[in-house]
Design a protein around this motif. Structure first.
Motif, PDB file in Angstrom:
ATOM      1  N   LYS A   1      17.673  23.973  85.005  1.00 60.55           N
ATOM      2  CA  LYS A   1      17.959  22.961  86.114  1.00 60.55           C
ATOM      3  C   LYS A   1      16.681  22.106  85.712  1.00 60.55           C
ATOM      4  N   ASN A   2      17.122  20.839  86.346  1.00 65.48           N
ATOM      5  CA  ASN A   2      15.962  19.981  86.217  1.00 65.48           C
ATOM      6  C   ASN A   2      14.792  20.124  87.085  1.00 65.48           C
ATOM      7  N   THR A   3      15.200  20.698  88.308  1.00 66.09           N
ATOM      8  CA  THR A   3      13.992  20.963  89.325  1.00 66.09           C
ATOM      9  C   THR A   3      14.122  22.180  90.159  1.00 66.09           C
ATOM     10  N   TYR A   4      12.875  22.699  90.382  1.00 62.77           N
ATOM     11  CA  TYR A   4      12.817  23.760  91.096  1.00 62.77           C
ATOM     12  C   TYR A   4      11.741  23.699  91.888  1.00 62.77           C
TER      13      TYR A   4
ATOM     14  N   GLY B   1      12.671  33.744 101.680  1.00 58.80           N
ATOM     15  CA  GLY B   1      13.864  32.855 101.991  1.00 58.80           C
ATOM     16  C   GLY B   1      13.527  31.965 100.889  1.00 58.80           C
ATOM     17  N   MET B   2      12.610  31.916  99.938  1.00 54.09           N
ATOM     18  CA  MET B   2      12.381  30.722  98.905  1.00 54.09           C
ATOM     19  C   MET B   2      13.322  31.141  97.638  1.00 54.09           C
ATOM     20  N   LYS B   3      14.212  30.267  97.108  1.00 53.12           N
ATOM     21  CA  LYS B   3      14.954  30.971  96.192  1.00 53.12           C
ATOM     22  C   LYS B   3      15.187  30.046  95.148  1.00 53.12           C
ATOM     23  N   ARG B   4      14.863  28.854  95.250  1.00 51.24           N
ATOM     24  CA  ARG B   4      14.684  27.741  94.019  1.00 51.24           C
ATOM     25  C   ARG B   4      13.494  27.866  92.977  1.00 51.24           C
ATOM     26  N   ILE B   5      13.778  29.001  92.548  1.00 49.45           N
ATOM     27  CA  ILE B   5      12.441  29.454  91.669  1.00 49.45           C
ATOM     28  C   ILE B   5      13.187  29.840  90.117  1.00 49.45           C
ATOM     29  N   ALA B   6      12.250  29.476  89.021  1.00 52.34           N
ATOM     30  CA  ALA B   6      12.582  29.671  88.044  1.00 52.34           C
ATOM     31  C   ALA B   6      11.312  30.372  87.172  1.00 52.34           C
ATOM     32  N   ILE B   7      11.760  31.781  86.693  1.00 56.70           N
ATOM     33  CA  ILE B   7      10.829  32.309  85.991  1.00 56.70           C
ATOM     34  C   ILE B   7      10.919  32.148  84.311  1.00 56.70           C
ATOM     35  N   LEU B   8       9.867  31.815  83.805  1.00 49.62           N
ATOM     36  CA  LEU B   8      10.016  31.434  82.342  1.00 49.62           C
ATOM     37  C   LEU B   8       9.330  32.292  81.549  1.00 49.62           C
TER      38      LEU B   8
ATOM     39  N   VAL C   1       6.917  21.183  84.193  1.00 47.88           N
ATOM     40  CA  VAL C   1       6.676  21.679  83.000  1.00 47.88           C
ATOM     41  C   VAL C   1       7.507  21.164  81.896  1.00 47.88           C
ATOM     42  N   LEU C   2       6.832  21.246  80.661  1.00 50.70           N
ATOM     43  CA  LEU C   2       7.761  20.797  79.501  1.00 50.70           C
ATOM     44  C   LEU C   2       7.953  22.303  78.828  1.00 50.70           C
ATOM     45  N   THR C   3       9.401  22.517  78.435  1.00 48.25           N
ATOM     46  CA  THR C   3       9.509  23.908  77.726  1.00 48.25           C
ATOM     47  C   THR C   3      10.415  23.369  76.491  1.00 48.25           C
ATOM     48  N   SER C   4      10.412  24.566  75.708  1.00 47.30           N
ATOM     49  CA  SER C   4      11.402  24.768  74.550  1.00 47.30           C
ATOM     50  C   SER C   4      12.853  24.468  74.770  1.00 47.30           C
ATOM     51  N   ARG C   5      13.243  24.491  75.994  1.00 46.22           N
ATOM     52  CA  ARG C   5      14.462  24.210  76.527  1.00 46.22           C
ATOM     53  C   ARG C   5      14.859  22.972  77.449  1.00 46.22           C
ATOM     54  N   GLY C   6      13.738  22.142  77.401  1.00 46.74           N
ATOM     55  CA  GLY C   6      13.976  20.927  78.374  1.00 46.74           C
ATOM     56  C   GLY C   6      12.622  20.999  79.318  1.00 46.74           C
ATOM     57  N   THR C   7      12.932  19.702  80.113  1.00 43.79           N
ATOM     58  CA  THR C   7      11.908  19.465  81.145  1.00 43.79           C
ATOM     59  C   THR C   7      12.159  19.814  82.408  1.00 43.79           C
ATOM     60  N   ILE C   8      11.113  20.549  83.386  1.00 39.79           N
ATOM     61  CA  ILE C   8      11.526  20.670  84.678  1.00 39.79           C
ATOM     62  C   ILE C   8      10.523  20.099  85.778  1.00 39.79           C
ATOM     63  N   SER C   9      10.943  19.558  86.691  1.00 43.58           N
ATOM     64  CA  SER C   9      10.121  18.892  87.764  1.00 43.58           C
ATOM     65  C   SER C   9       9.963  20.177  88.794  1.00 43.58           C
ATOM     66  N   ALA C  10       8.529  20.517  89.288  1.00 45.99           N
ATOM     67  CA  ALA C  10       8.241  21.323  90.337  1.00 45.99           C
ATOM     68  C   ALA C  10       6.998  21.105  90.848  1.00 45.99           C
ATOM     69  N   PRO C  11       6.848  21.086  92.085  1.00 47.98           N
ATOM     70  CA  PRO C  11       5.561  20.952  92.662  1.00 47.98           C
ATOM     71  C   PRO C  11       4.546  22.012  92.553  1.00 47.98           C
ATOM     72  N   VAL C  12       5.018  23.231  92.388  1.00 42.29           N
ATOM     73  CA  VAL C  12       4.168  24.635  92.095  1.00 42.29           C
ATOM     74  C   VAL C  12       4.370  25.222  90.982  1.00 42.29           C
ATOM     75  N   VAL C  13       3.438  25.324  90.055  1.00 41.08           N
ATOM     76  CA  VAL C  13       3.463  26.222  88.762  1.00 41.08           C
ATOM     77  C   VAL C  13       2.353  27.241  88.997  1.00 41.08           C
ATOM     78  N   VAL C  14       3.068  28.508  88.855  1.00 41.59           N
ATOM     79  CA  VAL C  14       2.214  29.777  88.752  1.00 41.59           C
ATOM     80  C   VAL C  14       1.995  30.213  87.386  1.00 41.59           C
ATOM     81  N   ASN C  15       0.550  30.461  87.008  1.00 41.15           N
ATOM     82  CA  ASN C  15       0.280  31.014  85.952  1.00 41.15           C
ATOM     83  C   ASN C  15       0.280  32.508  85.942  1.00 41.15           C
ATOM     84  N   ALA C  16       1.233  33.351  85.394  1.00 42.01           N
ATOM     85  CA  ALA C  16       1.265  34.700  85.675  1.00 42.01           C
ATOM     86  C   ALA C  16       1.425  35.396  84.321  1.00 42.01           C
ATOM     87  N   THR C  17       0.547  34.948  83.370  1.00 40.12           N
ATOM     88  CA  THR C  17       0.724  35.374  82.072  1.00 40.12           C
ATOM     89  C   THR C  17      -0.441  36.285  81.699  1.00 40.12           C
ATOM     90  N   ALA C  18      -0.284  37.325  80.822  1.00 38.42           N
ATOM     91  CA  ALA C  18      -1.417  38.121  80.253  1.00 38.42           C
ATOM     92  C   ALA C  18      -1.297  37.804  78.644  1.00 38.42           C
TER      93      ALA C  18
END
Ligand code: PYC
Length: 404
Positions: free
Chosen positions: A11-14, A36-43, A208-225
């Protein structure tokens, strides 16, 4: 057959974008969903659980060295205890007990300090004698003539092992059922920020910009290792982290002979037997920073030599496979969690070094609380990035055999 998670168009926005589809990213999404927060994308740029979540030795414990660490990992053990029920998915958590061996006087003192901190915080952990160690682990060489004789053990009954892939799949199925979207093979290439109002120099996350398109979001979590420094750099933040490979191996299947997780800080080796009968063996991190996932003979030789010092009975056992993962090591060997002063909406859940898998439920639960309430829970406060500038490290180096 029903799929455990579905595919979606992006989607365009989460409301929240989580970068990293490992056990941490999934757990954050799961506990956000429960609120109750569901508009979330895990990339994830690869497949789910393809990083450190699928490459660890699946040890769970809370017998840490610092009060901050013990309180945090104790929450995680407690969440793990109920997680099969919570996710309605068998995670095969075997609380078989975790036993750390000391072979030097200094080692005994360190274990005593850990036992006392653990007990003060209500964590079941105690020093035991070599005789008790011998009774507990009949296959191990506990003789005084051993190259590294055992002087004491730190016994931690709630510790154990879990089926790590099942934890990833269980969380993934849980978030999918909540309507949260999982997007594997979706690489984040940049993070968009804009200046906040006023002249503070602060910025806020826009998406964020991704390999599949751009997403708007006010919160981005860095959960990478492994990639946490690269993702943090996308918003101009330098993390005090160096990345090292960590290797492990499993042997062919044996009849059950080992019923506890065994750790030796002096020999830098940890050993357990999986429910399939394989002996799972890990060593210390590779001594050089690298992003290589190559298995080496150096590791194989050290792991075999150190294992045989404790278990000569394994001398003719064959190694089945070897692998490597990546560990993001902070200077104080404690994770970095929470908000950052410079960029509003950018949340860190990184720097797990060699402790990440066991921490996922508590990290997920508390980061979700932080996002949902806007307040940093007290148990997370000691782990803020600002602790390095404020000279308030959380010295967790002596809490394991894996990274001295
Ligand atoms: O902290 O128990 C631990 C551990 C084992 C392997 C890597 N970390």
């Amino acid at each position: 057959m029903e799929r455990m998670w579905r595919t979606h168009d992006l989607k365009n926005t989460y409301d929240v974008v989580i970068v990293g589809g490992g056990v941490h990213g999934l757990a954050i999404a799961y506990y956000l969903g429960k609120r109750g927060m569901k508009r979330i994308a895990i990339l994830d740029k690869g497949y789910l659980g393809g990083g450190a979540s699928g490459r660890n030795t699946a040890i769970i414990r809370s017998n840490y060295r610092t009060a901050q660490g013990v309180a945090f990992y104790d929450e995680s053990v407690k969440l793990y205890e109920n997680l099969s029920l919570d996710l309605d998915y068998n995670l095969m958590f075997s609380q078989q007990g975790h036993l750390t061996l000391a072979h030097t006087d200094r080692g005994v003192t360190t274990l005593r300090e850990r036992a006392e901190t653990n007990r003060l915080l209500g964590v079941n952990s105690r020093l035991i004698t070599p005789k008790e160690v011998a009774e507990m682990v009949p296959g191990m060489d506990v003789s005084a003539s051993a190259h590294q004789p055992i002087l004491a053990g730190l016994y931690h009954p709630p510790g154990g092992i879990i089926r790590h892939d099942a934890v990833v799949w269980g969380y993934a199925r849980g978030v999918d059922r909540m309507g949260i979207e999982i997007h594997p093979q979706t690489e984040v290439t940049a993070i968009k920020t804009t200046s906040t109002a006023g002249n503070s120099g602060r910025r806020k996350v826009d998406g964020v910009l991704t390999s599949r398109g751009t997403i708007s979001a006010p919160v981005v979590v860095n959960a990478t290792a492994g990639w946490c420094s690269i993702i943090a750099n996308m918003v101009g933040i330098d993390l005090p982290i160096v990345t090292h490979p960590l290797q492990a191996l499993v042997t062919e299947r044996l009849k059950p002979f080992l019923h506890h997780v065994i750790v030796s800080a002096t020999l830098h080796v940890y050993i357990n037997q999986s429910d399939r009968g394989e002996v799972v063996i890990g060593e210390e991190i590779d001594p050089y920073p690298s992003y290589r996932l190559t298995s080496t003979f150096r590791f194989l030789e050290n792991a075999a030599a150190h294992t045989l010092e404790l278990f000569p009975c394994l001398a003719r056992v064959k190694v089945l496979r070897q692998w490597a993962g990546l560990c993001d090591m902070p200077p104080d060997f404690a994770p970095i969690m929470g908000t950052v002063d410079e960029v509003e909406g950018f949340i860190l859940d990184v720097g797990w070094g060699t402790y990440g898998f066991k921490a996922a439920p508590a990290a997920g639960h508390r980061i979700a609380e932080l996002i949902a309430t806007g307040k940093t829970p007290p148990v997370l406060q000691p782990f803020a990035l600002s602790r390095f500038a404020n000279m308030e490290p959380v010295g967790e180096k002596a809490a394991a055999a894996v990274s001295h």
